[in-house]
Design an enzyme around this catalytic site. Structure first.
Site, PDB file in Angstrom:
ATOM      1  N   ASN A  23       0.852  -1.186   0.000  1.00 26.62           N
ATOM      2  CA  ASN A  23       0.000   0.000   0.000  1.00 26.62           C
ATOM      3  C   ASN A  23       0.888   1.236   0.000  1.00 26.62           C
ATOM      4  O   ASN A  23       1.772   1.366   0.853  1.00 26.62           O
ATOM      5  CB  ASN A  23      -0.913   0.015   1.230  1.00 26.62           C
ATOM      6  CG  ASN A  23      -1.876   1.195   1.217  1.00 26.62           C
ATOM      7  OD1 ASN A  23      -1.467   2.337   1.369  1.00 26.62           O
ATOM      8  ND2 ASN A  23      -3.147   0.909   1.032  1.00 26.62           N
ATOM      9  N   SER A  46      -5.117  -0.440  -3.119  1.00 29.89           N
ATOM     10  CA  SER A  46      -5.696   0.876  -2.881  1.00 29.89           C
ATOM     11  C   SER A  46      -6.808   0.677  -1.870  1.00 29.89           C
ATOM     12  O   SER A  46      -7.731  -0.116  -2.110  1.00 29.89           O
ATOM     13  CB  SER A  46      -6.244   1.436  -4.198  1.00 29.89           C
ATOM     14  OG  SER A  46      -6.598   2.786  -4.024  1.00 29.89           O
ATOM     15  N   GLU A  47      -6.730   1.363  -0.722  1.00 20.37           N
ATOM     16  CA  GLU A  47      -7.605   0.996   0.391  1.00 20.37           C
ATOM     17  C   GLU A  47      -9.079   1.305   0.163  1.00 20.37           C
ATOM     18  O   GLU A  47      -9.921   0.880   0.935  1.00 20.37           O
ATOM     19  CB  GLU A  47      -7.104   1.609   1.705  1.00 20.37           C
ATOM     20  CG  GLU A  47      -7.176   3.116   1.807  1.00 20.37           C
ATOM     21  CD  GLU A  47      -5.874   3.787   1.415  1.00 20.37           C
ATOM     22  OE1 GLU A  47      -5.099   3.179   0.643  1.00 20.37           O
ATOM     23  OE2 GLU A  47      -5.637   4.925   1.869  1.00 20.37           O
ATOM     24  N   ASN A  48      -9.381   2.036  -0.906  1.00 22.93           N
ATOM     25  CA  ASN A  48     -10.800   2.234  -1.212  1.00 22.93           C
ATOM     26  C   ASN A  48     -11.416   1.017  -1.895  1.00 22.93           C
ATOM     27  O   ASN A  48     -12.611   1.028  -2.205  1.00 22.93           O
ATOM     28  CB  ASN A  48     -10.999   3.488  -2.069  1.00 22.93           C
ATOM     29  CG  ASN A  48     -10.202   3.462  -3.342  1.00 22.93           C
ATOM     30  OD1 ASN A  48      -9.044   3.065  -3.352  1.00 22.93           O
ATOM     31  ND2 ASN A  48     -10.805   3.861  -4.435  1.00 22.93           N
ATOM     32  N   SER A  88     -11.193  -4.609   2.471  1.00 23.19           N
ATOM     33  CA  SER A  88      -9.943  -3.895   2.237  1.00 23.19           C
ATOM     34  C   SER A  88      -9.159  -3.739   3.536  1.00 23.19           C
ATOM     35  O   SER A  88      -7.951  -3.975   3.588  1.00 23.19           O
ATOM     36  CB  SER A  88     -10.256  -2.517   1.648  1.00 23.19           C
ATOM     37  OG  SER A  88      -9.079  -1.801   1.440  1.00 23.19           O
TER      38      SER A  88
END
Lengths: 212, 231
Positions: A23, A46-48, A88
């Site tokens: 990340n 991508s943490e979304n 996530s």
């Protein structure tokens, strides 16, 4: 000559390993994506809600439903997958992400990091940063060694509200690289940027580190 | 009783009361229920507590509800990009509760799953951990976070059917699947309502049990950071 932002990102990219899930934070860490060694299989999270982040789209490929955590339009790769926010952060908090590279306002000599809030100024929020530093196996902080007034940002104890405690394993700044092995309390200087002297980096480092 | 409503306004009929706690899906402006937010604004409901990762931008998304001062409290992880938010917050008109993004997602997931609380390492030793119960597991410290529920969840999906089964597109999914579970009433806005039976049951993301009302509506889908490379 101290490292440029792009050179800092390139140095941090040397910490990537084949098969890593990584990340990258917003800002300089995003540039690390441009320095993944050829032939190395690194998957960007991508943490979304995406694994396998692809490059920015061409004008024709822009899709408003496909963005990264910096809200920039992106594309998929053949290996990409999508998931919800709880999944996530299960990856992040569950220790499934190998490496997090993030920006910092301050890092302390015991590995605390502050990067989300300056009291008295408008607070934008921590987003996913607290989850990342608490959950990811290895965290690298990538930041300018000093602030605009020349004051060290690698310091004895953070003065700003913390994002996480004792969670940074490596520090990469424009002046050099410091790291510490798991379980080791103090950071050790590993590398100087070209033409940066030991005197200079010592003068600009408030943290108590091992210099030899 | 059909779950399908002809307009966003009708889909919220009878739900928009003062003091409501509302969950609103989306990450930035990606995957927000644009038409339901506008309908909630038009309802005039006041003193809303809104749980949403972000607070929209000036004049769009949840920014519309801030402009009309219908929101008294936000629960979010990141609220940049919004001058009106900043003005109201610094002026003491708006209450703000920051949650780390993963904690927020998990609190919503827990709330919708009948889990009143859970322990997490996120926020230990920070402002987020202050005042919360701390507990050790295997020599590591964790803090107690509670589940979140809402009177109303408004979410956005790509395709849905009259049963309320939903699939989302790309990263527009984000918080919506958990919010669907945590809302007492969940209203889904979709790009397209398709005939029952045309969605492959293997690939449904949110099952219809979590969705009480559904409406097809056209979205603007505004982009915050249009970033492109040369073709």
């Amino acid at each position: 000559m101290a490292w440029t932002r792009d050179e800092m990102a390139a140095r941090a990219a040397q910490e990537l390993e084949d098969g890593f899930y990584v990340n990258l934070g917003i800002g300089i860490p995003t540039l690390v994506a441009n320095h993944i060694p050829g032939g190395m299989n690194v998957t960007l999270q991508s943490e979304n809600g995406m694994l396998g982040m692809g490059p920015f789209p061409t004008e024709d490929e822009v899709d408003p439903d496909l963005i990264n955590a910096g809200k920039q339009t992106i594309t998929t790769l053949p290996k990409s997958s999508f998931f919800d926010s709880a999944t996530s952060f299960a990856m992040i908090r569950g220790g499934h992400i190998d490496l997090s590279i993030l920006g910092a306002m301050e890092v302390s000599e015991n590995g605390d990091i502050a990067n989300w809030m300056i009291p008295g100024k408008m607070v934008k929020g921590m987003g996913g940063a607290m989850d990342l530093v608490a959950g990811v196996k290895r965290c690298i902080a990538l930041f300018d060694h000093t602030n605009k007034r020349g004051k060290s940002k690698f310091i004895k104890a953070c003065t700003l509200p913390l994002t996480g405690q004792n969670c940074i394993h490596m520090v990469v700044t424009d002046l050099g690289v410091f790291d510490r092995a798991p379980g080791q309390q103090r950071f050790r200087l590993r590398e100087l940027a070209p033409n940066v002297t030991l005197d200079e980096i010592q003068a600009k480092t408030e943290a108590d580190v091992i210099w030899t | 009783m059909s779950k399908v409503y002809p307009t966003a306004t009708s889909a919220l009929e009878g739900l928009c009361v003062n003091g409501l706690t509302v969950m609103s899906g989306g990450f930035g402006l990606c995957g927000i229920p644009e038409n339901l937010i506008a309908a909630l604004r038009d309802s005039g409901a006041q003193n809303l507590t809104v749980i949403s990762n972000n607070a929209g931008v000036d004049g769009f998304g949840l920014g519309q509800l801030l402009e009309t001062k219908q929101i008294t409290k936000m629960v979010s992880s990141y609220v940049g990009e919004n001058k009106e938010f900043e003005r109201q917050y610094l002026g003491g008109e708006l209450e703000l509760e920051f949650n780390p993004q993963g904690t927020l997602a998990e609190r919503i997931r827990a709330g919708g799953s009948g889990i009143p609380g859970f322990y997490t390492k996120t926020g230990v030793g920070t402002l987020i951990g202050e005042g919360k119960e701390h507990k050790e597991f295997n020599g590591e410290t964790y803090i107690l976070e509670t589940g979140l529920k809402a009177d109303l969840a408004i979410i956005k999906a790509w395709k849905g059917d009259a049963e309320g089964n939903l699939i989302y597109k790309a990263t527009a999914r984000n918080f919506s699947p958990m919010m669907a579970m945590a809302g007492k009433i969940t209203v889904a806005e979709v790009d397209e309502i398709v005939p029952v039976g045309s969605l492959d049951p293997n690939f449904i993301h949110t099952t219809g049990i979590f969705v009480q009302r559904i409406v097809e509506a056209k979205c603007e889908k505004r982009i915050e950071q249009r970033t492109v490379r040369e073709a």
